[in-house]
Every structure is written in C-alpha cells, then in structure tokens.
Design an enzyme around this catalytic site. Sequence first.
Site, PDB file in Angstrom:
ATOM      1  N   ASP A  36       0.570  -1.655   0.089  1.00  8.30           N
ATOM      2  CA  ASP A  36      -0.299  -0.376  -0.267  1.00  8.30           C
ATOM      3  C   ASP A  36       0.516   1.144   0.145  1.00  8.30           C
ATOM      4  OD1 ASP A  36      -2.640  -0.454   0.250  1.00  8.30           O
ATOM      5  OD2 ASP A  36      -2.369  -0.763   1.938  1.00  8.30           O
ATOM      6  N   GLU A  85     -13.717  -2.713  -1.595  1.00  9.72           N
ATOM      7  CA  GLU A  85     -13.728  -2.895  -0.045  1.00  9.72           C
ATOM      8  C   GLU A  85     -15.021  -2.377  -0.327  1.00  9.72           C
ATOM      9  OE1 GLU A  85     -10.972  -1.734   2.445  1.00  9.72           O
ATOM     10  OE2 GLU A  85     -12.139  -2.553   3.746  1.00  9.72           O
TER      11      GLU A  85
HETATM   12  O1  KIV Z   1      -5.165  -2.380   4.043  1.00 12.15           O
HETATM   13  C1  KIV Z   1      -5.038  -3.451   3.888  1.00 12.15           C
HETATM   14  O2  KIV Z   1      -4.848  -4.787   4.631  1.00 12.15           O
HETATM   15  C2  KIV Z   1      -5.995  -3.429   2.721  1.00 12.15           C
HETATM   16  C3  KIV Z   1      -6.994  -4.633   2.916  1.00 12.15           C
HETATM   17  C4  KIV Z   1      -7.852  -4.860   3.880  1.00 12.15           C
HETATM   18  C5  KIV Z   1      -8.001  -4.443   1.232  1.00 12.15           C
HETATM   19  O3  KIV Z   1      -6.235  -2.622   1.604  1.00 12.15           O
END
Ligand code: KIV
Length: 260
Positions: free
Chosen positions: A87, A184
């Site tokens: 991310d 989500e």
């Molecule tokens: O940060 C995370 O774990 C996520 C998932 C929940 C999709 O973005």
Amino acid sequence: MEPSEKITPDWIRAAKACGERIAALTAYDYPTARLLDEAGVPVILVGDSVGMVVLGYPDTTEVTLADMRHHVAAVARAKPRALVVADLPYHTYQTEQNAVANARLLTGAGAEAIKLEGGVKVAPEIRALRAAGIAVMGHVGMLPQSVREEGGYKVKGRSEAERERLLADALAVEEAGAFALVMELVEPELAREISVRLKIPTIGIGSGPNCDGQILVTHDLVGAFPWFRPKFAIAKADVASAIRGAAEEFVRQVRGGGYR
Ligand code: KIV
C-alpha cells in the site's frame, strides 16, 4: 491454473479469464509471508492495515512510508512465490510525481506492485505509475484512508448516485492500467455487476461472494486481533487464545519453579 512459478501481475490478470478465483491475504513480517506462501496464497498484501493490527493506531492514516518500507522489506526477505503488493500510505500520492517517487521507495524495498485508494480522482497517478513501469492494484468502495472524513466503515453503493460513482471509479481504474481492483464494503449486487463489467479481476473484502477473488487481513482470518474483527471476516483459527494460553502457562511454570 496451478502456478508453479513466480506470480506476476500478468498471472493475476490472466486468472480471471481462466475462471481462477484469487485468494489474497495481508502480511507485514517474514514468518507470516513464508507461512502464507507455503499455504499457496498467490497475493500477499503489505497493507497499511499494519497501522491497526500491528502498530496500535486507531486507523491507517498515521502509517508512514518509512513504516511501509520496513514491513515490505521484511516480507520480501521471505522471497515468496506470491506477488508482493504494498500500500502507498495516506498522503503519499497527491500528485503524479510524488506517487511515482514514493512507489519507487516501496519497490526498492521489495514490493512487486503497489496499491492505492480511489477511482476517477487517482486515475492520473495510476497512469503515471504505469508509465514508470510500476504495476498497480486499485482500491475502491470504502477507502480506509478516508475513514475520518467518512465517519466510519460503511457499505458503499446503496444509493443510485453512489452506484454510478463507484462504477465510474472502477472503470477509471481499469482504464488507467491497473491489473486488479480491490473492492471494499461494496454492496454485493453492485460488486457482482462491476466484476462482470471489468476485464481485470476484482478482489472483494466485505463485498459479497461474487467478486473474482477475496482478500482479508490475516489477523482477522486467524483470530490474532481479538479486540475488533469486522462482521464479514470469519476467523478460521484463534491465535490470540493460543498466545495468551502459552504465556499463562509459562508464567505459571516460572512462578512455580517448574520451568526448565
Ligand atoms: O490495508 C489493507 O490491509 C487493505 C486490505 C484490507 C484490502 O487495504
């Protein structure tokens, strides 16, 4: 479609055409990444959910790039066959330039693809990342990095206006070049419709059964964060009780002089 080699973004994209559903889980450390890989999980997400389930923050917005680099590097040391996606954390992709520069910090730490939240609004950043040769996973619906503005984790796509907005977001992410899309808390019937409309696989979380794959926070799956678990996440183990029980037994044995 049994993968015998390294999983790539192309493999994930092709999985949809073969009718192969994609299982994705989060990992933030070396042993978890190894265990998930040994279990055959094809996508490991180093999610900014690390903020809540590992670092003790109330949401994902305090997670930094330095935090992400640290956890991505730990996961990458497991050299998983799974695709490692990371991310881009909060406020690290407001422009095309900083999206690319910050994504490079994550790929430099071992991420093989990056994920960012948003639809139409982040399409220019997705295009810039693709132009820089970086594979991108999208994320629409409930956006955890916007939880403070949104006032909680709420299902998206219940009104007609929201349905249209979400469909436009999903199409924009695909058109900008993402290889997969996390959805989500998208209303399940809309999630099904988007999954039919898109060529790239959709990976749902709390969005019903009709996505092309499913993703969960591993702590929710294994019961390692007992103080909060989303309603849609069914725990398949109770790691919290195992840790507590082992620690209690250790304390008992040490106090009683019986530990050797
Ligand atoms: O940060 C995370 O774990 C996520 C998932 C929940 C999709 O973005």
